[in-house]
Design a protein around this motif. Structure first.
Motif, PDB file in Angstrom:
ATOM      1  N   LEU A 146       0.838  -1.193   0.000  1.00 58.69           N
ATOM      2  CA  LEU A 146       0.000   0.000   0.000  1.00 58.69           C
ATOM      3  C   LEU A 146       0.873   1.243   0.000  1.00 58.69           C
ATOM      4  N   ASN A 147       0.587   2.161  -0.877  1.00 62.87           N
ATOM      5  CA  ASN A 147       1.293   3.433  -0.894  1.00 62.87           C
ATOM      6  C   ASN A 147       0.860   4.204   0.355  1.00 62.87           C
ATOM      7  N   TRP A 148       1.798   4.528   1.215  1.00 65.17           N
ATOM      8  CA  TRP A 148       1.472   5.037   2.548  1.00 65.17           C
ATOM      9  C   TRP A 148       2.390   6.174   2.921  1.00 65.17           C
ATOM     10  N   PRO A 149       1.868   7.237   3.542  1.00 63.33           N
ATOM     11  CA  PRO A 149       2.748   8.345   3.931  1.00 63.33           C
ATOM     12  C   PRO A 149       3.731   7.941   5.039  1.00 63.33           C
ATOM     13  N   ALA A 150       4.933   8.436   4.943  1.00 60.91           N
ATOM     14  CA  ALA A 150       5.954   8.158   5.960  1.00 60.91           C
ATOM     15  C   ALA A 150       5.561   8.770   7.297  1.00 60.91           C
ATOM     16  N   ASN A 151       6.022   8.148   8.362  1.00 62.85           N
ATOM     17  CA  ASN A 151       5.843   8.658   9.725  1.00 62.85           C
ATOM     18  C   ASN A 151       4.387   8.988  10.057  1.00 62.85           C
ATOM     19  N   SER A 152       3.487   8.072   9.747  1.00 64.21           N
ATOM     20  CA  SER A 152       2.073   8.299  10.045  1.00 64.21           C
ATOM     21  C   SER A 152       1.500   7.145  10.863  1.00 64.21           C
ATOM     22  N   PRO A 153       2.110   6.820  12.023  1.00 64.36           N
ATOM     23  CA  PRO A 153       1.629   5.677  12.804  1.00 64.36           C
ATOM     24  C   PRO A 153       0.200   5.839  13.281  1.00 64.36           C
TER      25      PRO A 153
ATOM     26  N   LEU B 102      -2.180   6.672  11.612  1.00 64.02           N
ATOM     27  CA  LEU B 102      -3.048   6.224  10.539  1.00 64.02           C
ATOM     28  C   LEU B 102      -2.922   4.731  10.264  1.00 64.02           C
ATOM     29  N   ASN B 103      -2.107   4.040  11.018  1.00 64.44           N
ATOM     30  CA  ASN B 103      -1.868   2.629  10.793  1.00 64.44           C
ATOM     31  C   ASN B 103      -2.663   1.821  11.820  1.00 64.44           C
ATOM     32  N   PRO B 104      -3.635   1.006  11.392  1.00 65.96           N
ATOM     33  CA  PRO B 104      -4.494   0.283  12.338  1.00 65.96           C
ATOM     34  C   PRO B 104      -3.738  -0.574  13.348  1.00 65.96           C
ATOM     35  N   ILE B 105      -2.597  -1.120  12.959  1.00 66.85           N
ATOM     36  CA  ILE B 105      -1.900  -1.987  13.905  1.00 66.85           C
ATOM     37  C   ILE B 105      -1.378  -1.205  15.107  1.00 66.85           C
ATOM     38  N   GLU B 106      -1.123   0.097  14.930  1.00 69.30           N
ATOM     39  CA  GLU B 106      -0.696   0.905  16.077  1.00 69.30           C
ATOM     40  C   GLU B 106      -1.803   0.957  17.129  1.00 69.30           C
ATOM     41  N   ASN B 107      -3.043   1.045  16.681  1.00 76.72           N
ATOM     42  CA  ASN B 107      -4.156   1.006  17.633  1.00 76.72           C
ATOM     43  C   ASN B 107      -4.308  -0.376  18.242  1.00 76.72           C
ATOM     44  N   LEU B 108      -4.009  -1.414  17.469  1.00 73.39           N
ATOM     45  CA  LEU B 108      -4.051  -2.768  18.030  1.00 73.39           C
ATOM     46  C   LEU B 108      -2.988  -2.919  19.117  1.00 73.39           C
ATOM     47  N   TRP B 109      -1.790  -2.380  18.879  1.00 73.95           N
ATOM     48  CA  TRP B 109      -0.755  -2.428  19.920  1.00 73.95           C
ATOM     49  C   TRP B 109      -1.217  -1.658  21.161  1.00 73.95           C
ATOM     50  N   GLY B 110      -1.952  -0.571  20.975  1.00 74.53           N
ATOM     51  CA  GLY B 110      -2.511   0.159  22.111  1.00 74.53           C
ATOM     52  C   GLY B 110      -3.475  -0.702  22.915  1.00 74.53           C
ATOM     53  N   ILE B 111      -4.289  -1.491  22.231  1.00 75.36           N
ATOM     54  CA  ILE B 111      -5.205  -2.417  22.919  1.00 75.36           C
ATOM     55  C   ILE B 111      -4.406  -3.441  23.712  1.00 75.36           C
ATOM     56  N   VAL B 112      -3.368  -3.987  23.095  1.00 74.03           N
ATOM     57  CA  VAL B 112      -2.524  -4.979  23.781  1.00 74.03           C
ATOM     58  C   VAL B 112      -1.910  -4.364  25.039  1.00 74.03           C
ATOM     59  N   LYS B 113      -1.377  -3.158  24.926  1.00 74.91           N
ATOM     60  CA  LYS B 113      -0.761  -2.495  26.087  1.00 74.91           C
ATOM     61  C   LYS B 113      -1.779  -2.249  27.191  1.00 74.91           C
TER      62      LYS B 113
ATOM     63  N   LEU C 248     -11.324  -2.468  13.880  1.00 76.15           N
ATOM     64  CA  LEU C 248     -10.241  -1.491  13.708  1.00 76.15           C
ATOM     65  C   LEU C 248     -10.055  -1.129  12.240  1.00 76.15           C
ATOM     66  N   LEU C 249     -10.019  -2.125  11.394  1.00 74.10           N
ATOM     67  CA  LEU C 249      -9.824  -1.865   9.971  1.00 74.10           C
ATOM     68  C   LEU C 249     -10.994  -1.118   9.366  1.00 74.10           C
ATOM     69  N   CYS C 250     -12.206  -1.449   9.772  1.00 76.27           N
ATOM     70  CA  CYS C 250     -13.378  -0.735   9.257  1.00 76.27           C
ATOM     71  C   CYS C 250     -13.364   0.729   9.678  1.00 76.27           C
ATOM     72  N   SER C 251     -12.816   1.009  10.851  1.00 75.79           N
ATOM     73  CA  SER C 251     -12.776   2.406  11.309  1.00 75.79           C
ATOM     74  C   SER C 251     -11.823   3.246  10.454  1.00 75.79           C
ATOM     75  N   TYR C 252     -10.879   2.616   9.771  1.00 74.64           N
ATOM     76  CA  TYR C 252      -9.935   3.328   8.928  1.00 74.64           C
ATOM     77  C   TYR C 252     -10.379   3.395   7.475  1.00 74.64           C
ATOM     78  N   PHE C 253     -10.943   2.300   7.022  1.00 71.88           N
ATOM     79  CA  PHE C 253     -11.147   2.163   5.570  1.00 71.88           C
ATOM     80  C   PHE C 253     -12.608   2.164   5.154  1.00 71.88           C
ATOM     81  N   SER C 254     -13.511   2.599   6.015  1.00 72.31           N
ATOM     82  CA  SER C 254     -14.910   2.634   5.570  1.00 72.31           C
ATOM     83  C   SER C 254     -15.393   4.048   5.398  1.00 72.31           C
TER      84      SER C 254
END
Length: 157
Positions: A98-105, A107-118, A151-157
């Motif tokens: 996926l073409n993605w902007p640099a340094n945009s955590p 906007l990356n769903p996995i960063e929110n998933l890591w927040g849930i884990v923490k 999480l993914l639906c919150s970003y891409f819907s």
């Protein structure tokens, strides 16, 4: 202090801090079908380490999460990820990125998933790196496909 209004000084809401807590570097993958296997990294991530993780963990995660279905891989553009050799690895393996902007955590769903884990690990008190890894593995295993899908639906819907 993690508390709700009216819970000031409630011992259940207080947590001691450690000046130099244990830490580990972890790579993980997710899709709307759930989470893939974790990889605990032993060194800083350069292009070679990145490609090793992709080869040994991302490919198996893609098989587990997608089977034969097509997918687009999303990552941030950290230097190891955007290195010419890593881009070549993706092309050689026929994996679109996926073409993605640099340094945009944010906007990356996995960063929110890591927040849930923490947050789920908030009260865990591992005494060493191995206990921390075990706690992360156990917490990661509790992540449901439904959580990932939301999480993914919150970003891409």
């Amino acid at each position: 202090v993690w508390r709700k209004r009216g819970e000031a000084q409630n011992p259940r809401c207080l947590r001691s801090s450690v000046k130099f807590p244990q830490s580990v570097m972890v790579w993980g993958a997710m899709s709307s079908a759930g989470v893939g296997p974790l990889c605990f990294l032993r060194s800083k991530v350069n292009a070679a380490v990145c490609q090793e993780v992709l080869e040994h963990f991302m490919l198996s995660a893609a098989d587990q999460l997608y089977g034969d279905a097509d997918f687009i891989f999303q990552q941030d553009l950290a230097p190891a990820h955007s290195a010419k050799a890593t881009s070549t690895w993706f092309k050689d393996h026929g994996i679109p990125v996926l073409n993605w902007p640099a340094n945009s955590p944010d906007l990356n769903p996995i960063e929110n998933l890591w927040g849930i884990v923490k947050r789920k690990m908030r009260y865990a008190r591992p005494n060493n790196a191995e206990e921390l890894k075990a706690t992360i593995r156990a917490t990661w295993a509790l992540i449901t496909p439904e959580q990932c899908h939301r999480l993914l639906c919150s970003y891409f819907s």
